[in-house]
Design a protein around this motif. Structure first.
Motif, PDB file in Angstrom:
ATOM      1  N   UNK A 226       0.664  -0.838  -0.199  1.00 19.14           N
ATOM      2  CA  UNK A 226      -0.358   0.069  -0.149  1.00 19.14           C
ATOM      3  C   UNK A 226       0.636   1.096  -0.092  1.00 19.14           C
ATOM      4  N   UNK A 227       2.134   1.351   0.982  1.00 15.73           N
ATOM      5  CA  UNK A 227       3.029   2.291   0.743  1.00 15.73           C
ATOM      6  C   UNK A 227       3.152   2.211  -0.777  1.00 15.73           C
ATOM      7  N   UNK A 228       3.883   1.368  -1.234  1.00 11.25           N
ATOM      8  CA  UNK A 228       4.427   1.307  -3.122  1.00 11.25           C
ATOM      9  C   UNK A 228       3.677   2.729  -3.766  1.00 11.25           C
ATOM     10  N   UNK A 229       2.412   1.450  -3.578  1.00 13.21           N
ATOM     11  CA  UNK A 229       0.829   2.273  -4.301  1.00 13.21           C
ATOM     12  C   UNK A 229       0.862   3.666  -4.372  1.00 13.21           C
ATOM     13  N   UNK A 230       0.951   4.210  -3.077  1.00 13.18           N
ATOM     14  CA  UNK A 230       1.050   5.757  -2.359  1.00 13.18           C
ATOM     15  C   UNK A 230       2.080   6.802  -2.727  1.00 13.18           C
ATOM     16  N   UNK A 231       3.604   5.977  -2.848  1.00 14.65           N
ATOM     17  CA  UNK A 231       4.293   6.759  -3.531  1.00 14.65           C
ATOM     18  C   UNK A 231       4.679   6.904  -5.673  1.00 14.65           C
ATOM     19  N   UNK A 232       3.785   5.906  -5.795  1.00 13.83           N
ATOM     20  CA  UNK A 232       3.532   5.461  -7.224  1.00 13.83           C
ATOM     21  C   UNK A 232       2.814   6.937  -7.309  1.00 13.83           C
ATOM     22  N   UNK A 233       1.161   6.848  -6.907  1.00 10.73           N
ATOM     23  CA  UNK A 233       0.227   8.291  -7.130  1.00 10.73           C
ATOM     24  C   UNK A 233       1.534   9.212  -6.613  1.00 10.73           C
ATOM     25  N   UNK A 234       2.152   9.395  -5.808  1.00 17.11           N
ATOM     26  CA  UNK A 234       2.516  11.493  -6.040  1.00 17.11           C
ATOM     27  C   UNK A 234       3.904  11.217  -5.795  1.00 17.11           C
ATOM     28  N   UNK A 235       4.734  10.268  -6.540  1.00 16.62           N
ATOM     29  CA  UNK A 235       5.316  11.125  -7.440  1.00 16.62           C
ATOM     30  C   UNK A 235       5.867  10.511  -8.843  1.00 16.62           C
ATOM     31  N   UNK A 236       4.991  10.202  -9.368  1.00 20.38           N
ATOM     32  CA  UNK A 236       5.095   9.822 -10.802  1.00 20.38           C
ATOM     33  C   UNK A 236       3.600   9.365 -11.144  1.00 20.38           C
ATOM     34  N   UNK A 237       2.405   9.554 -10.618  1.00 19.41           N
ATOM     35  CA  UNK A 237       0.708  10.500 -10.971  1.00 19.41           C
ATOM     36  C   UNK A 237       0.519   8.844 -11.599  1.00 19.41           C
ATOM     37  N   UNK A 238       0.785   7.917 -11.053  1.00 15.28           N
ATOM     38  CA  UNK A 238       0.297   6.368 -11.814  1.00 15.28           C
ATOM     39  C   UNK A 238      -1.129   6.370 -10.745  1.00 15.28           C
ATOM     40  N   UNK A 239      -2.499   6.491 -10.601  1.00 11.43           N
ATOM     41  CA  UNK A 239      -3.572   5.871 -10.543  1.00 11.43           C
ATOM     42  C   UNK A 239      -3.872   4.763 -10.131  1.00 11.43           C
ATOM     43  N   UNK A 240      -4.300   4.031  -8.454  1.00  9.87           N
ATOM     44  CA  UNK A 240      -4.918   3.241  -8.533  1.00  9.87           C
ATOM     45  C   UNK A 240      -6.074   2.633  -7.577  1.00  9.87           C
ATOM     46  N   UNK A 241      -6.659   2.054  -7.525  1.00 14.81           N
ATOM     47  CA  UNK A 241      -7.784   1.521  -6.592  1.00 14.81           C
ATOM     48  C   UNK A 241      -7.936   0.101  -6.203  1.00 14.81           C
ATOM     49  N   UNK A 242      -8.631   0.644  -4.736  1.00 10.73           N
ATOM     50  CA  UNK A 242      -8.941  -0.201  -4.464  1.00 10.73           C
ATOM     51  C   UNK A 242     -10.557  -1.122  -4.153  1.00 10.73           C
ATOM     52  N   UNK A 243     -10.996  -2.265  -4.210  1.00 10.13           N
ATOM     53  CA  UNK A 243     -12.245  -2.375  -4.272  1.00 10.13           C
ATOM     54  C   UNK A 243     -12.531  -2.892  -3.766  1.00 10.13           C
ATOM     55  N   UNK A 244     -13.712  -3.485  -2.901  1.00 11.64           N
ATOM     56  CA  UNK A 244     -14.318  -5.454  -2.425  1.00 11.64           C
ATOM     57  C   UNK A 244     -15.804  -5.670  -3.765  1.00 11.64           C
ATOM     58  N   UNK A 245     -15.140  -7.139  -3.643  1.00 13.09           N
ATOM     59  CA  UNK A 245     -16.612  -7.812  -4.371  1.00 13.09           C
ATOM     60  C   UNK A 245     -17.111  -8.863  -3.768  1.00 13.09           C
ATOM     61  N   UNK A 246     -18.165  -9.021  -3.681  1.00 12.55           N
ATOM     62  CA  UNK A 246     -18.915  -9.763  -3.780  1.00 12.55           C
ATOM     63  C   UNK A 246     -18.511 -11.335  -4.437  1.00 12.55           C
ATOM     64  N   UNK A 247     -18.132 -11.394  -5.716  1.00 14.87           N
ATOM     65  CA  UNK A 247     -18.097 -12.759  -6.352  1.00 14.87           C
ATOM     66  C   UNK A 247     -17.093 -12.210  -7.091  1.00 14.87           C
ATOM     67  N   UNK A 248     -16.201 -12.810  -7.458  1.00 17.54           N
ATOM     68  CA  UNK A 248     -14.905 -13.179  -8.796  1.00 17.54           C
ATOM     69  C   UNK A 248     -15.485 -14.116  -9.089  1.00 17.54           C
TER      70      UNK A 248
END
Length: 267
Positions: A226-248
């Motif tokens: 999660x810290x890595x994703x935050x660093x990607x967003x802040x330093x390189x403008x790489x967006x990410x999202x996390x969602x919960x799914x009931x069925x995969x």
């Protein structure tokens, strides 16, 4: 001696002396004006040349852009073909599993149940259930293929970090863009493309993980991933999202090669 005396008493040439006197008096000689005009013209020409050269270098070359677009289109087409083949393979595996179940169901149900459990663990069969979905994609500048945006693209290392973070958070099965990850799966780069199990992928990258959504989300939020994703967003403008799914539903990775076998004691 006369020459030496003249050099000592008047070291400057008469022409230099005249120019010095004119400059001290604030008078521009024709030669000085001409020199200044030449310098001004040269400065303007050099400046214009620098601007034109900079614009030419920064502008994306049409040939390079068209080549990249063609490669991306080919990757998407081949990926779609691969997806169709994987879907067909999955259907055949389901059919084989059904036939195997019919053949062994009446004779050794315990063996059949153990086989199904092991197949789910090693990733050779499809699994389904609740879980998390993490999506990463290249920055807006990288998606537009702007110059200097190479570092704003998702790298193979980023997917490795997220996948390992999900495993460490309690995931029971993980897939990247529909490609099931096993202990033998490699995530690496080949040029501008990311290969997952030798299959080229393009942005956006969808990482699915089956498991308890609540516990996985809590553990993942505390992980270095999660810290890595935050660093990607802040330093390189790489967006990410996390969602919960009931069925995969994650497809199987196919049959693995036999590398080790043991004789089972029937007693």
């Amino acid at each position: 001696m006369t020459l030496l005396t003249a050099v000592m008493e008047k070291p400057l040439d008469p022409g230099y002396a005249a120019v010095a006197r004119a400059r001290a008096a604030g008078i521009d000689t024709p030669t000085t004006l001409r020199r200044r005009l030449v310098v001004l013209v040269l400065a303007v020409l050099i400046g214009m040349g620098t601007v034109v050269a900079t614009q030419a270098l920064r502008a994306p070359q049409p040939a390079a852009s068209s080549a990249r677009t063609l490669i991306v289109e080919q990757i998407r087409e081949r990926s779609a073909t691969g997806e169709d083949l994987r879907t067909g393979n999955s259907e055949l595996r389901d059919e084989i599993a059904e036939l195997q179940s019919q053949a062994l169901g009446d004779e050794d149900e315990a063996f059949l149940a153990r086989t199904a459990e092991l197949e789910a663990v090693v990733g050779t069969v499809a699994v389904q259930g609740p879980g998390l979905v993490i999506t990463l994609e290249d920055s807006v500048r990288a998606a537009a293929d702007e110059p200097g945006s190479e570092d704003e693209r998702v790298q193979d290392f980023d997917l490795q970090v997220v996948a390992n973070g999900l495993w460490a958070s309690g995931a029971e099965a993980v897939a990247v863009n529909g490609h099931r990850l096993t202990s033998m799966t490699a995530i690496r780069s080949a040029g501008a493309a990311i290969l997952v199990d030798l299959q080229p992928l393009v942005s956006p990258y969808r990482i699915e993980a089956i498991g308890d959504p609540e516990s996985m989300r809590t553990a993942f939020a505390r992980s270095s991933a999660q810290s890595h994703l935050t660093a990607l967003s802040g330093a390189f403008s790489i967006p990410s999202s996390l969602t919960q799914e009931e069925h995969l539903r994650l497809p199987g990775a196919g049959y693995s090669s036999l590398r080790h076998a043991e004789v089972v004691d029937e007693a």
